[in-house]
Design an enzyme around this catalytic site. Structure first.
Site, PDB file in Angstrom:
ATOM      1  N   ASN A  89      -2.297  -6.006  -9.908  1.00 29.73           N
ATOM      2  CA  ASN A  89      -1.268  -5.260 -10.638  1.00 29.73           C
ATOM      3  C   ASN A  89       0.110  -5.915 -10.456  1.00 29.73           C
ATOM      4  OD1 ASN A  89       0.792  -3.377 -11.228  1.00 29.73           O
ATOM      5  ND2 ASN A  89      -0.624  -1.670 -10.958  1.00 29.73           N
ATOM      6  N   ASP A 145      -3.813   1.370  -1.477  1.00 32.44           N
ATOM      7  CA  ASP A 145      -4.401   2.291  -2.438  1.00 32.44           C
ATOM      8  C   ASP A 145      -3.502   3.515  -2.480  1.00 32.44           C
ATOM      9  OD1 ASP A 145      -6.464   2.579  -4.327  1.00 32.44           O
ATOM     10  OD2 ASP A 145      -7.446   4.066  -3.078  1.00 32.44           O
ATOM     11  N   PHE A 179       5.713   2.983 -13.834  1.00 35.36           N
ATOM     12  CA  PHE A 179       4.353   2.928 -14.370  1.00 35.36           C
ATOM     13  C   PHE A 179       3.588   4.167 -13.907  1.00 35.36           C
ATOM     14  CE2 PHE A 179       1.814   1.765 -10.590  1.00 35.36           C
ATOM     15  CZ  PHE A 179       2.837   1.468  -9.708  1.00 35.36           C
ATOM     16  N   TYR A 181       2.109   7.542 -13.148  1.00 37.55           N
ATOM     17  CA  TYR A 181       2.552   8.926 -13.318  1.00 37.55           C
ATOM     18  C   TYR A 181       4.061   9.097 -13.134  1.00 37.55           C
ATOM     19  CZ  TYR A 181      -2.476   9.954 -12.784  1.00 37.55           C
ATOM     20  OH  TYR A 181      -3.844   9.994 -12.935  1.00 37.55           O
ATOM     21  N   ASP A 182       4.806   7.995 -13.056  1.00 38.61           N
ATOM     22  CA  ASP A 182       6.251   8.066 -12.806  1.00 38.61           C
ATOM     23  C   ASP A 182       6.993   9.039 -13.733  1.00 38.61           C
ATOM     24  OD1 ASP A 182       6.277   6.418 -10.632  1.00 38.61           O
ATOM     25  OD2 ASP A 182       7.019   4.649 -11.684  1.00 38.61           O
ATOM     26  N   LYS A 222      13.918   3.741  -6.688  1.00 36.69           N
ATOM     27  CA  LYS A 222      12.562   4.250  -6.410  1.00 36.69           C
ATOM     28  C   LYS A 222      12.023   3.673  -5.100  1.00 36.69           C
ATOM     29  CE  LYS A 222       7.804   4.191  -8.005  1.00 36.69           C
ATOM     30  NZ  LYS A 222       6.819   3.623  -8.932  1.00 36.69           N
ATOM     31  N   HIS A 249       6.640   6.439  -1.807  1.00 37.12           N
ATOM     32  CA  HIS A 249       5.436   6.342  -0.971  1.00 37.12           C
ATOM     33  C   HIS A 249       5.159   4.886  -0.598  1.00 37.12           C
ATOM     34  CE1 HIS A 249       4.924   6.213  -5.250  1.00 37.12           C
ATOM     35  NE2 HIS A 249       3.760   5.597  -5.151  1.00 37.12           N
ATOM     36  N   ARG A 250       5.154   3.999  -1.607  1.00 40.12           N
ATOM     37  CA  ARG A 250       4.829   2.590  -1.338  1.00 40.12           C
ATOM     38  C   ARG A 250       5.914   1.950  -0.493  1.00 40.12           C
ATOM     39  NH1 ARG A 250       4.112   1.394  -6.067  1.00 40.12           N
ATOM     40  NH2 ARG A 250       1.972   2.103  -6.105  1.00 40.12           N
TER      41      ARG A 250
HETATM   42  P1  IMP Z   1      -3.178   1.984  -6.976  1.00 38.85           P
HETATM   43  O1  IMP Z   1      -4.145   2.312  -5.918  1.00 38.85           O
HETATM   44  O2  IMP Z   1      -1.850   1.594  -6.449  1.00 38.85           O
HETATM   45  O3  IMP Z   1      -3.733   1.045  -8.006  1.00 38.85           O
HETATM   46  O4  IMP Z   1      -2.855   3.335  -7.736  1.00 38.85           O
HETATM   47  C1  IMP Z   1      -3.851   4.098  -8.401  1.00 38.85           C
HETATM   48  C2  IMP Z   1      -3.187   4.813  -9.557  1.00 38.85           C
HETATM   49  O5  IMP Z   1      -2.189   5.699  -9.066  1.00 38.85           O
HETATM   50  C3  IMP Z   1      -2.461   3.888 -10.539  1.00 38.85           C
HETATM   51  O6  IMP Z   1      -3.317   3.464 -11.547  1.00 38.85           O
HETATM   52  C4  IMP Z   1      -1.374   4.769 -11.076  1.00 38.85           C
HETATM   53  O7  IMP Z   1      -1.860   5.562 -12.129  1.00 38.85           O
HETATM   54  C5  IMP Z   1      -1.066   5.679  -9.907  1.00 38.85           C
HETATM   55  N1  IMP Z   1       0.112   5.170  -9.159  1.00 38.85           N
HETATM   56  C6  IMP Z   1       0.106   4.373  -8.074  1.00 38.85           C
HETATM   57  N2  IMP Z   1       1.355   4.120  -7.658  1.00 38.85           N
HETATM   58  C7  IMP Z   1       2.163   4.771  -8.511  1.00 38.85           C
HETATM   59  C8  IMP Z   1       3.574   4.892  -8.600  1.00 38.85           C
HETATM   60  O8  IMP Z   1       4.354   4.336  -7.816  1.00 38.85           O
HETATM   61  N3  IMP Z   1       4.026   5.650  -9.613  1.00 38.85           N
HETATM   62  C9  IMP Z   1       3.219   6.279 -10.489  1.00 38.85           C
HETATM   63  N4  IMP Z   1       1.908   6.195 -10.455  1.00 38.85           N
HETATM   64  C10 IMP Z   1       1.378   5.447  -9.459  1.00 38.85           C
END
Ligand code: IMP
Length: 210
Positions: A28, A87, A167, A169-170, A190, A195-196
């Site tokens: 991603n 994740d 991206f 659910y932002d 952000k 969280h990240r």
């Molecule tokens: P991933 O594990 O980071 O790929 O996240 C799984 C899913 O959670 C993604 O496909 C997004 O739909 C959602 N997601 C993850 N991080 C974010 C964020 O920072 N903002 C909004 N949606 C998120």
């Protein structure tokens, strides 16, 4: 670990910063961009493409912790590198933590973020408790040893989508204490509270001290 953040003398006598190569197990580009901004220059992140990994790494665990570990372990096993994987899930209290580990495919495989958000908004129609959290788990494997880091940001699901950046659910997530959704914030804003961002700062603190 030897020299993650230290200095050594080069053959020419200059001091140079030692860089640690770490593979970030993601395809991603949005996430790679966000995380790159948060990491110090002493840690050189390589993407999966840079190490020639184009495999579809399966996320078959039923927890964020399990999926993060599956991804990092796959890359370590197949490419003999140090690696981290993350994740993330959006956990909505009134939906018992859903979409959670299914966040990327909540409205079905192959559906996009708009579809996932529409489903969330539909499920929350008429619901007053709209509290939720984004949770990220990072699995880091260095020299075969795994360590996990968690980041959580609490907030509310809005009644409609607002904003154009970010991206996932932002557009429907408003962090507690803020009047804007994540999608109405700059990436920098952000990252400070996300969280990240929290999980990555824990990862960085750890890497600086090993
Ligand atoms: P991933 O594990 O980071 O790929 O996240 C799984 C899913 O959670 C993604 O496909 C997004 O739909 C959602 N997601 C993850 N991080 C974010 C964020 O920072 N903002 C909004 N949606 C998120």
């Amino acid at each position: 670990m030897n020299g993650v953040n230290g200095k050594r003398r080069s053959l020419l006598g200059y001091k140079e910063t030692i860089v640690m190569d770490l593979v970030f197990a993601t395809q991603n580009q949005n996430k790679a961009k966000e995380i790159q901004e948060l990491l110090p220059s002493t840690i050189r992140v390589k993407t999966l493409a840079e190490i020639g990994c184009f495999d579809d790494i399966l996320e078959t665990a039923d927890t964020l912790e399990g999926n993060a570990a599956l991804k990092s372990q796959y890359v370590v096993d197949n490419f003999q590198v140090n690696c981290f994987a993350d994740d993330t899930g959006l956990e909505i209290n009134t939906l018992n933590g859903d979409p959670g580990v299914f966040s990327a495919r909540y409205a079905g495989e192959g559906r996009d973020s708009n579809d996932h958000m529409d489903l969330v908004l539909k499920k929350l129609e008429g619901v007053t408790d709209r509290t939720a959290q984004f949770r990220t788990v990072i699995s880091l494997i260095i020299n075969g040893e795994e360590k996990q880091f968690e980041g959580i940001v609490k907030g509310d699901i809005t009644h409609e989508k607002s904003g154009k950046s970010g991206f996932g659910y932002d557009p429907i997530f408003k962090p507690t204490g803020y009047s804007q959704t994540f999608s109405e914030m700059s990436m920098e804003e952000k990252n400070k509270i996300s969280h990240r961002g929290i999980a990555v700062r824990k990862l960085i603190d750890y890497l600086r001290n090993i």
